[in-house]
Design an enzyme around this catalytic site. Sequence first.
Site, PDB file in Angstrom:
ATOM      1  CG  LEU A  34       1.289  -5.327 -11.066  1.00  0.00           C
ATOM      2  CD1 LEU A  34       1.541  -4.309 -12.171  1.00  0.00           C
ATOM      3  CD2 LEU A  34       1.019  -4.609  -9.739  1.00  0.00           C
ATOM      4  CG  HIS A  35      -4.463  -8.634  -8.466  1.00  0.00           C
ATOM      5  ND1 HIS A  35      -5.296  -7.571  -8.165  1.00  0.00           N
ATOM      6  CD2 HIS A  35      -3.785  -8.891  -7.333  1.00  0.00           C
ATOM      7  CE1 HIS A  35      -5.129  -7.232  -6.891  1.00  0.00           C
ATOM      8  NE2 HIS A  35      -4.202  -8.007  -6.367  1.00  0.00           N
ATOM      9  N   GLY A  37      -7.190  -5.898  -9.562  1.00  0.00           N
ATOM     10  CA  GLY A  37      -7.391  -4.899  -8.506  1.00  0.00           C
ATOM     11  C   GLY A  37      -6.427  -3.741  -8.742  1.00  0.00           C
ATOM     12  CG  HIS A  38      -2.245  -4.396  -8.263  1.00  0.00           C
ATOM     13  ND1 HIS A  38      -2.092  -5.757  -8.213  1.00  0.00           N
ATOM     14  CD2 HIS A  38      -1.829  -3.936  -7.057  1.00  0.00           C
ATOM     15  CE1 HIS A  38      -1.588  -6.116  -7.041  1.00  0.00           C
ATOM     16  NE2 HIS A  38      -1.422  -5.029  -6.317  1.00  0.00           N
ATOM     17  CE  LYS A 149     -14.195   3.396  -1.205  1.00  0.00           C
ATOM     18  NZ  LYS A 149     -15.654   3.463  -1.430  1.00  0.00           N
ATOM     19  CB  SER A 186      -5.626 -10.766  -2.475  1.00  0.00           C
ATOM     20  OG  SER A 186      -4.434 -10.854  -1.720  1.00  0.00           O
TER      21      SER A 186
HETATM   22  P1  AMP Z   1      -0.329  -4.436  -2.871  1.00  0.00           P
HETATM   23  O1  AMP Z   1       0.442  -4.716  -4.117  1.00  0.00           O
HETATM   24  O2  AMP Z   1      -1.007  -5.631  -2.298  1.00  0.00           O
HETATM   25  O3  AMP Z   1       0.471  -3.644  -1.860  1.00  0.00           O
HETATM   26  O4  AMP Z   1      -1.518  -3.464  -3.303  1.00  0.00           O
HETATM   27  C1  AMP Z   1      -1.274  -2.238  -3.947  1.00  0.00           C
HETATM   28  C2  AMP Z   1      -2.542  -1.444  -3.948  1.00  0.00           C
HETATM   29  O5  AMP Z   1      -3.577  -2.143  -4.646  1.00  0.00           O
HETATM   30  C3  AMP Z   1      -3.081  -1.164  -2.527  1.00  0.00           C
HETATM   31  O6  AMP Z   1      -3.561   0.173  -2.456  1.00  0.00           O
HETATM   32  C4  AMP Z   1      -4.216  -2.153  -2.404  1.00  0.00           C
HETATM   33  O7  AMP Z   1      -5.224  -1.751  -1.506  1.00  0.00           O
HETATM   34  C5  AMP Z   1      -4.732  -2.185  -3.828  1.00  0.00           C
HETATM   35  N1  AMP Z   1      -5.495  -3.417  -4.079  1.00  0.00           N
HETATM   36  C6  AMP Z   1      -5.103  -4.690  -3.826  1.00  0.00           C
HETATM   37  N2  AMP Z   1      -6.086  -5.556  -4.134  1.00  0.00           N
HETATM   38  C7  AMP Z   1      -7.120  -4.817  -4.598  1.00  0.00           C
HETATM   39  C8  AMP Z   1      -8.438  -5.125  -5.071  1.00  0.00           C
HETATM   40  N3  AMP Z   1      -8.884  -6.386  -5.136  1.00  0.00           N
HETATM   41  N4  AMP Z   1      -9.237  -4.103  -5.455  1.00  0.00           N
HETATM   42  C9  AMP Z   1      -8.791  -2.820  -5.396  1.00  0.00           C
HETATM   43  N5  AMP Z   1      -7.575  -2.466  -4.953  1.00  0.00           N
HETATM   44  C10 AMP Z   1      -6.745  -3.441  -4.562  1.00  0.00           C
END
Ligand code: AMP
Length: 277
Positions: A34-35, A37-38, A149, A186
């Site tokens: 998690l970062h 964005g999450h 998005k 990411s």
């Molecule tokens: P993931 O863990 O990569 O499957 O991402 C989980 C959710 O977080 C997905 O809906 C992604 O689109 C969202 N997400 C990932 N990176 C970002 C970001 N930089 N900003 C906003 N949402 C993000």
Amino acid sequence: MKIITTAKELKEYVKNVSFQGNNSIGFIPTMGALHQGHTKLIKQAREENEIVVVSIFLNPTQFLKDEDLNKYPKRDEADKKICQLSGVDVLFFPSVNDIYSDDEASILAPSVRGFVLEGFTRPGHFNGVLTVVMKLLNIVNPAKAYFGKKDAQQLHLIKLMVEQFFMSVEIVAVDTQRESDGLALSSRNAYLSKEERQEALRIPQSLHLCAKLVSKNIRDRDEIVQKMKEILSPLEVSYIEVLNRNFEVIKEVQLGNSVVLVEAKVGSTRLLDNIWL
Ligand code: AMP
């Protein structure tokens, strides 16, 4: 914060909270590492719901055979702390065996919109994404589910699935969280060396240029793509595409109804980004 590891236990929890009348659940599915964005998604869910559920599940069916699932960053303990500090009520941490069996039904992504762009470079990827999202939504039964998005094609296909399968969850789209220099956050950024991290900035720079051109009334797709390519050229560009919000290719940017997507490889890491215009 409650940590739940089985679908059965989570379904029981959901049943209990809905008996008590607290049934506004906000749900954020993730693959962990998690970062910010999450946490942006979690924060919005926290503001809009009584209960916030986050899942961490590295979904094997969305990785292709030649993609190394085992290399995906894993930070379970840090992730638990982040969720706790972000006010998450339930962290769902299922095992693969709890989510999948040997022989089962699956969801297939639409044959056009699911097999272009990222679906073209990763054929079958969105079948896995839609299947796991359907399963998770059925387990959690949230009022709202939050998606970034940044993964615009994923977001579009999930919205389409919810509409086409007459599901009652509301899909909430959240803006991309960026580093101060513009790079979209990411989990895959962890793969970048220092030099690659610098080279990756070409991606947000190309999108910044795109916005600048559009603000100067340049709307022609080919002209925009050409100028973006000049910035991106040292990278291996998989695609630059100009689409409307229905994910159809357009020849001219339509303000308020367009998204420009980029996928490029930096070293061996594939990065996605986009701008909504
Ligand atoms: P993931 O863990 O990569 O499957 O991402 C989980 C959710 O977080 C997905 O809906 C992604 O689109 C969202 N997400 C990932 N990176 C970002 C970001 N930089 N900003 C906003 N949402 C993000």
